[in-house]
Design an enzyme around this catalytic site. Structure first.
Site, PDB file in Angstrom:
ATOM      1  N   SER A 139       0.861  -1.185   0.000  1.00  0.00           N
ATOM      2  CA  SER A 139       0.000   0.000   0.000  1.00  0.00           C
ATOM      3  C   SER A 139       0.885   1.218   0.000  1.00  0.00           C
ATOM      4  O   SER A 139       2.036   1.163   0.456  1.00  0.00           O
ATOM      5  CB  SER A 139      -0.887   0.024   1.249  1.00  0.00           C
ATOM      6  OG  SER A 139      -1.526   1.288   1.405  1.00  0.00           O
ATOM      7  N   TYR A 152      -2.253  -0.690  10.146  1.00  0.00           N
ATOM      8  CA  TYR A 152      -2.177  -0.844   8.698  1.00  0.00           C
ATOM      9  C   TYR A 152      -0.824  -0.388   8.166  1.00  0.00           C
ATOM     10  O   TYR A 152      -0.166  -1.100   7.400  1.00  0.00           O
ATOM     11  CB  TYR A 152      -3.305  -0.045   8.040  1.00  0.00           C
ATOM     12  CG  TYR A 152      -3.485  -0.342   6.571  1.00  0.00           C
ATOM     13  CD1 TYR A 152      -4.078  -1.530   6.155  1.00  0.00           C
ATOM     14  CD2 TYR A 152      -3.057   0.549   5.598  1.00  0.00           C
ATOM     15  CE1 TYR A 152      -4.253  -1.815   4.808  1.00  0.00           C
ATOM     16  CE2 TYR A 152      -3.219   0.280   4.247  1.00  0.00           C
ATOM     17  CZ  TYR A 152      -3.827  -0.904   3.859  1.00  0.00           C
ATOM     18  OH  TYR A 152      -3.974  -1.189   2.530  1.00  0.00           O
TER      19      TYR A 152
END
Length: 251
Positions: A139, A152
Protein backbone atom coordinates in the site's frame (compact mmCIF):
# COMPACT_ATOMS: atom_id res chain seq x y z
CA UNK A 1 -1.32 -24.86 -20.10
CA UNK A 2 0.64 -22.12 -18.36
CA UNK A 3 1.73 -22.30 -14.74
CA UNK A 4 -0.85 -21.85 -12.02
CA UNK A 5 -1.53 -18.58 -10.22
CA UNK A 6 -2.63 -18.53 -6.58
CA UNK A 7 -4.49 -15.39 -5.51
CA UNK A 8 -5.24 -14.87 -1.83
CA UNK A 9 -8.33 -12.83 -1.07
CA UNK A 10 -9.23 -13.54 -4.69
CA UNK A 11 -12.99 -13.75 -4.33
CA UNK A 12 -13.79 -10.11 -4.95
CA UNK A 13 -12.39 -6.63 -5.45
CA UNK A 14 -8.79 -6.25 -6.54
CA UNK A 15 -8.03 -9.93 -5.98
CA UNK A 16 -10.87 -11.13 -8.20
CA UNK A 17 -9.86 -8.76 -10.99
CA UNK A 18 -6.27 -9.97 -10.80
CA UNK A 19 -7.47 -13.58 -10.93
CA UNK A 20 -9.54 -12.85 -14.04
CA UNK A 21 -6.61 -11.06 -15.71
CA UNK A 22 -4.32 -14.06 -15.37
CA UNK A 23 -7.07 -16.48 -16.37
CA UNK A 24 -7.73 -14.50 -19.54
CA UNK A 25 -4.07 -15.02 -20.45
CA UNK A 26 -4.39 -18.79 -20.09
CA UNK A 27 -3.21 -19.37 -16.53
CA UNK A 28 -5.18 -21.74 -14.29
CA UNK A 29 -6.08 -19.86 -11.13
CA UNK A 30 -6.61 -21.00 -7.55
CA UNK A 31 -8.73 -18.53 -5.60
CA UNK A 32 -7.84 -18.74 -1.91
CA UNK A 33 -10.41 -16.90 0.20
CA UNK A 34 -12.26 -17.15 3.52
CA UNK A 35 -15.50 -16.14 1.78
CA UNK A 36 -16.68 -19.32 0.07
CA UNK A 37 -19.55 -17.65 -1.80
CA UNK A 38 -17.26 -14.95 -3.22
CA UNK A 39 -14.59 -17.47 -4.23
CA UNK A 40 -17.11 -19.76 -5.93
CA UNK A 41 -18.69 -16.82 -7.75
CA UNK A 42 -15.36 -15.55 -9.07
CA UNK A 43 -14.25 -19.02 -10.16
CA UNK A 44 -17.58 -19.57 -11.89
CA UNK A 45 -17.24 -16.30 -13.75
CA UNK A 46 -13.75 -17.26 -14.93
CA UNK A 47 -14.95 -20.64 -16.13
CA UNK A 48 -17.93 -19.09 -17.91
CA UNK A 49 -15.45 -17.08 -19.98
CA UNK A 50 -13.39 -20.12 -20.90
CA UNK A 51 -10.80 -19.93 -18.14
CA UNK A 52 -9.64 -22.53 -15.63
CA UNK A 53 -10.24 -21.82 -11.96
CA UNK A 54 -10.75 -23.60 -8.67
CA UNK A 55 -11.18 -22.52 -5.08
CA UNK A 56 -9.78 -23.15 -1.64
CA UNK A 57 -11.70 -21.86 1.36
CA UNK A 58 -9.47 -21.02 4.28
CA UNK A 59 -7.49 -18.37 6.11
CA UNK A 60 -4.01 -17.05 5.32
CA UNK A 61 -3.43 -16.89 9.09
CA UNK A 62 -3.63 -20.68 9.33
CA UNK A 63 -0.38 -22.51 8.58
CA UNK A 64 -2.37 -25.67 7.82
CA UNK A 65 -4.78 -23.92 5.46
CA UNK A 66 -1.96 -22.23 3.56
CA UNK A 67 -0.03 -25.48 3.15
CA UNK A 68 -3.15 -27.28 1.94
CA UNK A 69 -3.99 -24.53 -0.55
CA UNK A 70 -0.52 -24.55 -2.10
CA UNK A 71 -0.46 -28.34 -2.22
CA UNK A 72 -3.86 -28.40 -3.91
CA UNK A 73 -2.58 -26.02 -6.58
CA UNK A 74 0.44 -28.26 -7.22
CA UNK A 75 -1.64 -31.45 -7.37
CA UNK A 76 -4.24 -29.91 -9.65
CA UNK A 77 -2.06 -27.87 -11.99
CA UNK A 78 1.46 -29.35 -11.53
CA UNK A 79 3.44 -26.13 -11.95
CA UNK A 80 3.17 -23.05 -9.74
CA UNK A 81 4.02 -19.83 -11.56
CA UNK A 82 2.73 -16.88 -9.54
CA UNK A 83 1.57 -16.13 -6.02
CA UNK A 84 -0.40 -12.95 -5.48
CA UNK A 85 -0.54 -12.07 -1.78
CA UNK A 86 -3.62 -9.89 -1.92
CA UNK A 87 -5.50 -10.81 1.28
CA UNK A 88 -5.47 -8.03 3.85
CA UNK A 89 -7.56 -6.02 6.26
CA UNK A 90 -7.71 -2.36 7.24
CA UNK A 91 -7.05 -1.05 10.73
CA UNK A 92 -8.31 2.51 10.82
CA UNK A 93 -8.53 3.61 14.43
CA UNK A 94 -6.87 6.21 16.67
CA UNK A 95 -3.96 4.46 18.35
CA UNK A 96 -5.20 5.30 21.86
CA UNK A 97 -8.38 3.36 21.02
CA UNK A 98 -6.62 0.44 19.32
CA UNK A 99 -7.21 -2.80 21.21
CA UNK A 100 -4.56 -5.50 21.43
CA UNK A 101 -6.79 -8.10 19.76
CA UNK A 102 -7.32 -5.83 16.75
CA UNK A 103 -3.59 -5.09 16.54
CA UNK A 104 -2.77 -8.79 16.63
CA UNK A 105 -5.43 -9.61 14.04
CA UNK A 106 -3.96 -7.02 11.66
CA UNK A 107 -0.47 -8.46 12.13
CA UNK A 108 -1.77 -11.99 11.57
CA UNK A 109 -3.56 -11.24 8.30
CA UNK A 110 -1.44 -8.51 6.74
CA UNK A 111 2.05 -9.67 7.73
CA UNK A 112 2.07 -13.26 8.96
CA UNK A 113 -0.31 -14.29 6.19
CA UNK A 114 2.07 -12.96 3.55
CA UNK A 115 4.99 -14.79 5.20
CA UNK A 116 3.13 -18.11 5.39
CA UNK A 117 1.90 -17.97 1.80
CA UNK A 118 5.29 -16.95 0.44
CA UNK A 119 7.09 -19.68 2.36
CA UNK A 120 4.71 -22.47 1.36
CA UNK A 121 4.71 -21.31 -2.27
CA UNK A 122 8.51 -21.24 -2.37
CA UNK A 123 8.72 -24.71 -0.83
CA UNK A 124 6.74 -26.06 -3.78
CA UNK A 125 8.53 -24.49 -6.70
CA UNK A 126 11.69 -25.95 -8.17
CA UNK A 127 14.85 -23.91 -8.52
CA UNK A 128 16.06 -23.95 -12.10
CA UNK A 129 15.16 -22.62 -15.49
CA UNK A 130 11.48 -22.04 -14.73
CA UNK A 131 10.97 -18.68 -13.07
CA UNK A 132 8.37 -18.16 -10.36
CA UNK A 133 7.00 -14.84 -9.16
CA UNK A 134 5.59 -13.58 -5.88
CA UNK A 135 3.62 -10.34 -5.94
CA UNK A 136 2.72 -8.75 -2.62
CA UNK A 137 -0.07 -6.20 -2.39
CA UNK A 138 1.45 -3.53 -0.22
CA UNK A 139 0.00 0.00 0.00
CA UNK A 140 1.11 3.56 -0.38
CA UNK A 141 0.64 3.58 3.42
CA UNK A 142 3.50 1.12 3.61
CA UNK A 143 5.67 3.83 2.06
CA UNK A 144 4.29 7.02 3.62
CA UNK A 145 2.68 7.45 7.03
CA UNK A 146 -0.90 8.38 7.92
CA UNK A 147 -2.55 9.08 11.27
CA UNK A 148 -5.11 6.71 12.80
CA UNK A 149 -3.76 3.78 10.76
CA UNK A 150 -0.91 2.48 12.90
CA UNK A 151 -1.70 -1.21 12.42
CA UNK A 152 -2.18 -0.84 8.70
CA UNK A 153 0.90 1.31 8.11
CA UNK A 154 3.11 -0.88 10.28
CA UNK A 155 2.06 -4.12 8.60
CA UNK A 156 2.20 -2.78 5.06
CA UNK A 157 5.66 -1.32 5.63
CA UNK A 158 6.58 -4.76 6.93
CA UNK A 159 5.32 -6.28 3.70
CA UNK A 160 7.50 -3.85 1.75
CA UNK A 161 10.63 -4.91 3.67
CA UNK A 162 9.65 -8.58 3.45
CA UNK A 163 9.44 -8.16 -0.31
CA UNK A 164 13.01 -6.85 -0.47
CA UNK A 165 14.42 -9.44 1.91
CA UNK A 166 12.81 -12.40 0.12
CA UNK A 167 13.86 -11.04 -3.27
CA UNK A 168 17.50 -11.11 -2.18
CA UNK A 169 17.28 -14.48 -0.45
CA UNK A 170 15.31 -16.31 -3.15
CA UNK A 171 16.98 -14.94 -6.27
CA UNK A 172 19.09 -18.10 -6.34
CA UNK A 173 15.87 -20.13 -6.43
CA UNK A 174 14.77 -18.20 -9.53
CA UNK A 175 11.91 -16.60 -7.61
CA UNK A 176 11.28 -12.91 -8.22
CA UNK A 177 9.51 -10.98 -5.46
CA UNK A 178 7.98 -7.55 -6.03
CA UNK A 179 5.19 -5.52 -4.48
CA UNK A 180 2.49 -3.17 -5.68
CA UNK A 181 1.70 -0.17 -3.47
CA UNK A 182 -1.73 1.10 -4.55
CA UNK A 183 -3.26 4.36 -3.50
CA UNK A 184 -7.02 4.81 -3.34
CA UNK A 185 -8.60 2.35 -5.76
CA UNK A 186 -12.26 2.56 -6.76
CA UNK A 187 -13.58 -0.69 -5.30
CA UNK A 188 -17.06 -1.59 -4.12
CA UNK A 189 -15.83 -1.09 -0.55
CA UNK A 190 -14.56 2.42 -1.27
CA UNK A 191 -17.84 3.30 -2.96
CA UNK A 192 -19.71 2.05 0.12
CA UNK A 193 -17.53 4.10 2.47
CA UNK A 194 -18.07 7.21 0.35
CA UNK A 195 -21.82 6.65 0.27
CA UNK A 196 -21.91 6.21 4.07
CA UNK A 197 -20.00 9.45 4.57
CA UNK A 198 -17.06 7.64 6.19
CA UNK A 199 -14.66 8.71 3.43
CA UNK A 200 -14.39 12.25 2.02
CA UNK A 201 -13.96 11.58 -1.70
CA UNK A 202 -13.48 15.25 -2.54
CA UNK A 203 -10.62 15.58 -0.05
CA UNK A 204 -8.91 12.44 -1.34
CA UNK A 205 -9.17 13.52 -4.95
CA UNK A 206 -7.93 16.98 -4.03
CA UNK A 207 -4.81 15.43 -2.51
CA UNK A 208 -4.18 13.20 -5.55
CA UNK A 209 -2.31 14.94 -8.41
CA UNK A 210 -4.21 12.99 -11.09
CA UNK A 211 -7.55 13.97 -9.45
CA UNK A 212 -9.07 10.52 -9.76
CA UNK A 213 -9.15 7.13 -8.08
CA UNK A 214 -7.34 4.17 -9.54
CA UNK A 215 -9.24 1.24 -10.98
CA UNK A 216 -9.03 -2.45 -10.12
CA UNK A 217 -8.21 -3.12 -13.76
CA UNK A 218 -5.13 -0.90 -13.51
CA UNK A 219 -3.91 -2.87 -10.49
CA UNK A 220 -4.53 -6.16 -12.31
CA UNK A 221 -2.72 -4.97 -15.43
CA UNK A 222 0.29 -3.93 -13.34
CA UNK A 223 0.29 -7.28 -11.53
CA UNK A 224 0.25 -9.12 -14.85
CA UNK A 225 3.10 -6.98 -16.18
CA UNK A 226 5.24 -7.52 -13.08
CA UNK A 227 4.79 -11.28 -13.45
CA UNK A 228 5.68 -11.25 -17.14
CA UNK A 229 9.02 -12.06 -18.81
CA UNK A 230 9.36 -8.38 -19.69
CA UNK A 231 10.29 -7.68 -16.04
CA UNK A 232 12.53 -10.69 -15.42
CA UNK A 233 15.46 -8.51 -14.26
CA UNK A 234 13.22 -6.75 -11.75
CA UNK A 235 13.01 -8.00 -8.18
CA UNK A 236 12.82 -6.50 -4.70
CA UNK A 237 10.89 -3.44 -5.91
CA UNK A 238 7.89 -1.64 -4.43
CA UNK A 239 5.94 -0.21 -7.35
CA UNK A 240 3.59 2.67 -6.57
CA UNK A 241 0.20 3.02 -8.25
CA UNK A 242 -1.29 6.01 -6.50
CA UNK A 243 -1.92 8.81 -9.00
CA UNK A 244 1.06 10.72 -7.62
CA UNK A 245 -0.05 10.70 -3.96
CA UNK A 246 3.29 9.71 -2.42
CA UNK A 247 5.22 12.07 -4.72
CA UNK A 248 3.08 15.02 -3.68
CA UNK A 249 4.69 16.83 -0.78
CA UNK A 250 2.55 19.93 -1.25
CA UNK A 251 -0.82 20.25 0.49
Amino acid sequence: MRGAVVVTGGGKGIGATIARRFAEAGHPVLIFDRDEAAAVSCAGDIRSHGGVASTFVGSVTSEEDVAQAMQLAVERYAQLAVLVNNAGISCNRPTLELELDEWRRTLDVNLTGVFLCAREFARRVSAGDTESVILNLCSMYGVVAAPNRLGYCATKSGVAMMTKSLAVEWAELNIRVNAIAPGYIRTALLEELIADGRVDAEALLGRTPQKRFGTVEEVADLAFFLASPETRFMTGQIVGLDGGWTANGYL
